[in-house]
Write a protein that holds these residues in place. Structure first.
Motif, PDB file in Angstrom:
ATOM      1  N   TYR A   1      22.017  10.527   6.339  1.00 30.27           N
ATOM      2  CA  TYR A   1      23.259  11.085   5.818  1.00 30.27           C
ATOM      3  C   TYR A   1      22.975  12.524   5.420  1.00 30.27           C
ATOM      4  N   GLU A   2      23.787  13.104   4.542  1.00 32.65           N
ATOM      5  CA  GLU A   2      23.584  14.498   4.150  1.00 32.65           C
ATOM      6  C   GLU A   2      22.171  14.710   3.612  1.00 32.65           C
ATOM      7  N   THR A   3      21.733  13.798   2.758  1.00 27.28           N
ATOM      8  CA  THR A   3      20.356  13.788   2.277  1.00 27.28           C
ATOM      9  C   THR A   3      19.722  12.475   2.735  1.00 27.28           C
ATOM     10  N   PRO A   4      18.861  12.477   3.747  1.00 28.44           N
ATOM     11  CA  PRO A   4      18.276  11.226   4.252  1.00 28.44           C
ATOM     12  C   PRO A   4      17.546  10.455   3.157  1.00 28.44           C
ATOM     13  N   VAL A   5      17.695   9.128   3.204  1.00 26.24           N
ATOM     14  CA  VAL A   5      17.011   8.231   2.269  1.00 26.24           C
ATOM     15  C   VAL A   5      15.955   7.459   3.042  1.00 26.24           C
ATOM     16  N   VAL A   6      14.688   7.595   2.629  1.00 25.39           N
ATOM     17  CA  VAL A   6      13.577   6.960   3.327  1.00 25.39           C
ATOM     18  C   VAL A   6      12.941   5.910   2.427  1.00 25.39           C
ATOM     19  N   ASN A   7      12.705   4.719   2.987  1.00 29.03           N
ATOM     20  CA  ASN A   7      12.005   3.654   2.282  1.00 29.03           C
ATOM     21  C   ASN A   7      10.844   3.177   3.144  1.00 29.03           C
ATOM     22  N   LYS A   8       9.657   3.104   2.553  1.00 29.26           N
ATOM     23  CA  LYS A   8       8.466   2.661   3.266  1.00 29.26           C
ATOM     24  C   LYS A   8       7.855   1.468   2.551  1.00 29.26           C
TER      25      LYS A   8
ATOM     26  N   MET B   1       0.814  -1.205   0.000  1.00 28.10           N
ATOM     27  CA  MET B   1       0.000   0.000   0.000  1.00 28.10           C
ATOM     28  C   MET B   1       0.854   1.264   0.000  1.00 28.10           C
ATOM     29  N   GLN B   2       2.154   1.108   0.243  1.00 26.97           N
ATOM     30  CA  GLN B   2       3.067   2.239   0.222  1.00 26.97           C
ATOM     31  C   GLN B   2       4.190   1.913  -0.779  1.00 26.97           C
ATOM     32  N   GLY B   3       5.301   2.591  -0.701  1.00 30.37           N
ATOM     33  CA  GLY B   3       6.399   2.265  -1.594  1.00 30.37           C
ATOM     34  C   GLY B   3       5.997   2.388  -3.051  1.00 30.37           C
ATOM     35  N   ASP B   4       6.298   1.351  -3.838  1.00 30.55           N
ATOM     36  CA  ASP B   4       5.991   1.399  -5.280  1.00 30.55           C
ATOM     37  C   ASP B   4       4.632   0.790  -5.615  1.00 30.55           C
ATOM     38  N   LYS B   5       3.826   0.503  -4.592  1.00 29.86           N
ATOM     39  CA  LYS B   5       2.449   0.024  -4.777  1.00 29.86           C
ATOM     40  C   LYS B   5       2.376  -1.311  -5.530  1.00 29.86           C
ATOM     41  N   ARG B   6       3.429  -2.093  -5.498  1.00 31.91           N
ATOM     42  CA  ARG B   6       3.437  -3.314  -6.294  1.00 31.91           C
ATOM     43  C   ARG B   6       2.541  -4.392  -5.688  1.00 31.91           C
ATOM     44  N   ARG B   7       2.076  -5.284  -6.551  1.00 28.88           N
ATOM     45  CA  ARG B   7       1.370  -6.483  -6.101  1.00 28.88           C
ATOM     46  C   ARG B   7       2.405  -7.537  -5.725  1.00 28.88           C
ATOM     47  N   THR B   8       2.220  -8.128  -4.575  1.00 26.67           N
ATOM     48  CA  THR B   8       3.120  -9.191  -4.137  1.00 26.67           C
ATOM     49  C   THR B   8       2.356 -10.515  -4.130  1.00 26.67           C
ATOM     50  N   TRP B   9       3.068 -11.590  -4.328  1.00 27.18           N
ATOM     51  CA  TRP B   9       2.427 -12.911  -4.328  1.00 27.18           C
ATOM     52  C   TRP B   9       3.494 -13.997  -4.217  1.00 27.18           C
ATOM     53  N   MET B  10       3.044 -15.179  -3.857  1.00 22.52           N
ATOM     54  CA  MET B  10       3.905 -16.359  -3.890  1.00 22.52           C
ATOM     55  C   MET B  10       3.090 -17.557  -4.318  1.00 22.52           C
ATOM     56  N   ASN B  11       3.667 -18.347  -5.189  1.00 20.83           N
ATOM     57  CA  ASN B  11       3.076 -19.592  -5.665  1.00 20.83           C
ATOM     58  C   ASN B  11       4.055 -20.711  -5.341  1.00 20.83           C
TER      59      ASN B  11
ATOM     60  N   PHE C   1       8.243 -10.076  -4.283  1.00 14.62           N
ATOM     61  CA  PHE C   1       8.376  -9.598  -2.914  1.00 14.62           C
ATOM     62  C   PHE C   1       8.309  -8.071  -2.872  1.00 14.62           C
ATOM     63  N   PRO C   2       8.094  -7.492  -1.685  1.00 14.25           N
ATOM     64  CA  PRO C   2       8.211  -6.033  -1.541  1.00 14.25           C
ATOM     65  C   PRO C   2       9.614  -5.566  -1.940  1.00 14.25           C
ATOM     66  N   LYS C   3       9.725  -4.293  -2.268  1.00 14.64           N
ATOM     67  CA  LYS C   3      10.981  -3.776  -2.817  1.00 14.64           C
ATOM     68  C   LYS C   3      12.153  -3.942  -1.861  1.00 14.64           C
ATOM     69  N   TYR C   4      11.943  -3.770  -0.543  1.00 12.62           N
ATOM     70  CA  TYR C   4      13.075  -3.874   0.374  1.00 12.62           C
ATOM     71  C   TYR C   4      13.657  -5.284   0.381  1.00 12.62           C
ATOM     72  N   LEU C   5      12.796  -6.302   0.214  1.00 12.19           N
ATOM     73  CA  LEU C   5      13.294  -7.661   0.090  1.00 12.19           C
ATOM     74  C   LEU C   5      13.948  -7.874  -1.269  1.00 12.19           C
ATOM     75  N   ASP C   6      13.370  -7.282  -2.305  1.00  5.84           N
ATOM     76  CA  ASP C   6      13.991  -7.326  -3.625  1.00  5.84           C
ATOM     77  C   ASP C   6      15.428  -6.815  -3.576  1.00  5.84           C
ATOM     78  N   ASP C   7      15.617  -5.685  -2.902  1.00  5.77           N
ATOM     79  CA  ASP C   7      16.953  -5.090  -2.827  1.00  5.77           C
ATOM     80  C   ASP C   7      17.936  -6.052  -2.164  1.00  5.77           C
ATOM     81  N   TYR C   8      17.496  -6.722  -1.087  1.00  6.28           N
ATOM     82  CA  TYR C   8      18.352  -7.698  -0.406  1.00  6.28           C
ATOM     83  C   TYR C   8      18.665  -8.873  -1.337  1.00  6.28           C
ATOM     84  N   ILE C   9      17.643  -9.379  -2.015  1.00  7.44           N
ATOM     85  CA  ILE C   9      17.808 -10.556  -2.867  1.00  7.44           C
ATOM     86  C   ILE C   9      18.736 -10.259  -4.041  1.00  7.44           C
ATOM     87  N   VAL C  10      18.583  -9.094  -4.652  1.00 10.25           N
ATOM     88  CA  VAL C  10      19.445  -8.724  -5.772  1.00 10.25           C
ATOM     89  C   VAL C  10      20.894  -8.579  -5.307  1.00 10.25           C
TER      90      VAL C  10
END
Length: 557
Positions: A531-538, A121-131, A158-167
């Motif tokens: 940091y100098e410019t804070p980075v926020v991920n929701k 519902m936040q972030g990039d609004k993506r649909r998540t699923w698992m089969n 997966f949500p983007k934060y998990l995507d980032d870890y997996i990549v």
């Protein structure tokens, strides 16, 4: 269906002979095993953490042979049976899909769906699923032998934060390597297998492709179930109030692919990088002493080394083959040893009101003079855990909770040779954050009838590397030879990354035999890198699914 193992057990004899033991079935008591996951094992709290018992609780998965623990395990798996003579109803709500029960053995098999859909519902609004589609098979023979295996084929978004870890790691957290497909889809397989032979009332031998966990908390600073499965042999011996566990593990290391040591130049069109992932070995030993019904003290030691290094193919180091040794003197006899060595202490005390306090301390390197000087010396490397857990809180049956604090100094699990760091399959063997962090975790679980409810909250603060690449000590896959400052180091140094995480789930368990459940959940995550410019991920993900497995997929990263 009829399965006669007592008359046709030649194959079973061969398997057990491979473990170095014979076979004889005396008596009809059962021995069972259950893959470890925190959310299943906490349902046994009233048995294992009671002041009336003196069970060894830290080394998991359990070999379930104690009569009290067997009774508790069976009561969980037969909770609130649905009364019906209809075969289909029994299979859906009460029984394994295939179930054979005899006086001297039991056999079961199940199909395991793991399906859900969700929406961020936040972030990039993506649909998540698992089969996910899987199966499990189990066999318990008399009071001597238990075997279980499971496997899954899964695809997911997966949500983007998990995507980032997996990549970044090229691995699904705790599950295994993945194929990357279009539209953020991941495709992976997961398998586990474990067989245990109760060779004597004092000793059990386990051969497995699975995980291990040392501790009484949700996390472990010593050895956790976060990373992927690995092949290992485990010996567990219990004499009186002392339990000793020795594990030899053969692990994967994709961060250091195998090298061609022959010096051969590849022919045109050939690629000499296709030699497979690197491999590493580990030896882990843990002694747990139940001093009284309330107090337990434990000692942990471990060593990790690469199967191949600059000197060539090393393989298994037989210096570490003895199940009862002091690893440190053996390792230090090699004056230029590239091996990664740890020592650890654990403790547990059962308090009034069904509470248990527990703790861990892990030591990598230590220089007393520098430690007491308080000058932030980089080579004082340690991690610690303090926690309290309780069951039947306020007299409410099946209301369990845990509150825990974890921390690790910068560079703690790293090594000067990164192929000997404390990792398996590109993931930490201990805490998911690696090092250079502090964390607070709170979990509440409640079960009523066939309803399961859970609520988890977490705050963590870890230090990220600087934009110029300076190694701040959180990434255990970097050599600690790249330390920029020998003094002035502190926990969460670098770019402070604060993470707030909350997860709520409500599930109705259709069949407790294989944890088939309808599950509704919501996960909220907020991360801010200062940091100098804070980075926020929701991220705020609502999900619903039909799930069935005991595997733990850690989303609280």
């Amino acid at each position: 269906m009829r399965l006669n193992i007592t008359k046709n057990n030649n194959l079973l004899r061969i398997v057990l002979a491979g473990m170095g033991v014979g076979i004889s079935f005396g008596g009809f008591a059962q021995i069972k095993s259950q893959p470890y996951s925190y959310h299943f094992y906490q349902k046994m709290n009233d048995a294992v953490y009671s002041t009336e018992t003196r069970m060894h609780t830290s080394a998991k998965p359990f070999v379930i042979k104690d009569s009290l623990l067997l009774a508790k395990f069976d009561s969980i798996q037969s909770n609130k049976p649905v009364s019906s003579s209809n075969w289909f109803m029994r299979k859906i709500f009460n029984e394994h899909l295939v179930q054979v029960e005899k006086d001297d053995y039991t056999f079961y098999a199940d199909f395991l769906p793991d399906l859900y859909i969700g929406k961020d519902m936040q972030g990039d609004k993506r649909r998540t699923w698992m089969n996910g589609r899987g199966f499990q098979v189990g066999l318990n023979v008399g009071n001597k032998f238990t075997f279980n295996t499971s496997a899954f084929e899964s695809q997911a978004v997966f949500p983007k934060y998990l995507d980032d870890y997996i990549v970044a790691h090229k691995v699904i957290p705790g599950q295994g390597n993945t194929k990357f497909q279009s539209k953020n889809k991941m495709d992976w397989m997961y398998a586990t297998a474990s067989m245990t032979y109760d060779a004597h009332k004092y000793i059990q031998a386990t051969l497995a492709y699975d995980k291990n966990f040392i501790g009484d908390g949700y996390r472990s600073m010593l050895l956790s179930d976060f990373s992927s499965n690995y092949a290992h042999l485990k010996l567990t011996g219990t004499i009186g109030n002392v339990q000793y566990t020795s594990i030899w593990a053969y692990m994967n290391d994709p961060t250091h692919p195998r090298q061609d040591l022959t010096g051969t130049t590849p022919m045109e069109g050939q690629n000499n990088t296709r030699l497979g992932d690197g491999k590493k070995w580990g030896a882990f030993q843990y002694l747990d002493w139940n001093v009284t019904n309330k107090l337990s003290i434990g000692f942990f030691q471990s060593v990790v080394w690469a199967a191949q290094d600059e000197a060539g193919k090393r393989g298994f180091d037989f210096s570490y083959i003895s199940p009862i040794i002091f690893i440190r003197p053996v390792e230090s006899n090699n004056r230029t040893s590239p091996d990664k060595m740890f020592l650890g202490l654990t403790s547990k005390y059962k308090l009034p009101y069904r509470l248990t306090a527990y703790g861990q301390f892990l030591l990598g390197e230590f220089t007393a003079k520098e430690f007491f000087a308080g000058n932030g010396y980089a080579h004082n490397k340690w991690g610690a855990q303090l926690g309290v857990r309780g069951y039947d809180v306020f007299g409410v049956k099946n209301l369990n909770f845990l509150a825990e604090y974890n921390t690790a100094r910068p560079y703690t699990y790293a090594h000067f040779k990164s192929y000997s760091n404390y990792s398996n399959n590109a993931e930490p063997l201990a805490h998911p954050k690696g090092a250079n962090f502090r964390e607070l975790v709170g979990i509440v679980n409640y079960a009523w009838d066939r309803w399961d409810f859970s609520l988890q909250g977490m705050f963590s603060q870890n230090g990220l590397d600087l934009p110029d690449g300076s190694n701040m000590g959180g990434d255990i896959f970097q050599s600690y030879n790249t330390i920029p400052n020998m003094y002035g180091n502190h926990i969460a140094q670098g770019i402070k990354n604060n993470i707030y995480y909350a997860d709520a789930k409500a599930a109705y368990v259709l069949n407790p035999k294989y944890n088939l459940r309808l599950e509704l959940g919501y996960t909220q995550r907020y991360a801010k890198a200062q940091y100098e410019t804070p980075v926020v991920n929701k991220s705020g993900v609502v999900s619903f699914g039909l799930r069935s497995s005991f595997r733990a997929i850690y989303n609280d990263l």
